[in-house]
Write an enzyme that holds these catalytic residues in place. Sequence first.
Site, PDB file in Angstrom:
ATOM      1  CE1 TYR A 125      -3.707   2.544   0.760  1.00 38.80           C
ATOM      2  CE2 TYR A 125      -2.152   3.399   2.380  1.00 38.80           C
ATOM      3  CZ  TYR A 125      -3.312   3.539   1.636  1.00 38.80           C
ATOM      4  OH  TYR A 125      -4.070   4.674   1.768  1.00 38.80           O
ATOM      5  CE  LYS A 129      -3.387   5.296  -1.664  1.00 40.40           C
ATOM      6  NZ  LYS A 129      -4.408   5.858  -2.576  1.00 40.40           N
TER       7      LYS A 129
END
Length: 199
Positions: A125, A129
């Site tokens: 994750y 980002k």
Amino acid sequence: DIAFTYLTQQQAAMATVAEIEALGVRVKAYASDAASYEQSHAIVEQVKADFGRIDVLVNNAGISQQALFTDITDEMWQKMIGVNLTGAFNCTRRALPYMINKKQGKVINIASMWGEVGASMEVHYSVTKAGLIGFTKALAKEFIEAFTAERDTADVWEEEASGKIRLITAIYSNPKRIYRLDTNGSLCTVYEQVIYKEE
């Protein structure tokens, strides 16, 4: 006018449509998988046909998942990259030419503080980002350079860029605090036009 996409939750999407319409705003929901270039291409073209223009693109399709790095499978990695990063690439690649043609528009990418500092048990994750933040910065620089080449001075484009084509990364640390990351990388004031709502 508002157009938005959803993946599978049609009932929730229709409820959102009804809520927005009650405010007197024209709105339409489209079923689409942001990770698919073909579907993203088709949706952008359909929105352009339905509304006649694309002024703002908000890339906020995203998933999160907690897992030890040693437990992340190929499928988990590819799905995270596909939705969180490739999805923004797909939609931006199709929508941005319309903005460039008009020399006006905004692209807002919803990132996360974990893209800057990293999160334990969220390596995949955090990577997506961080990539989204880099994508925004690099793309902004590319279009500043592309347009200044057609003008006498860079100052002309920089002045116009402040009110015309903007690429912004909104980084949220929690649902109540949304920040704007300028193209030079500095974190500054709360960006009022982006609302992150967590049910």
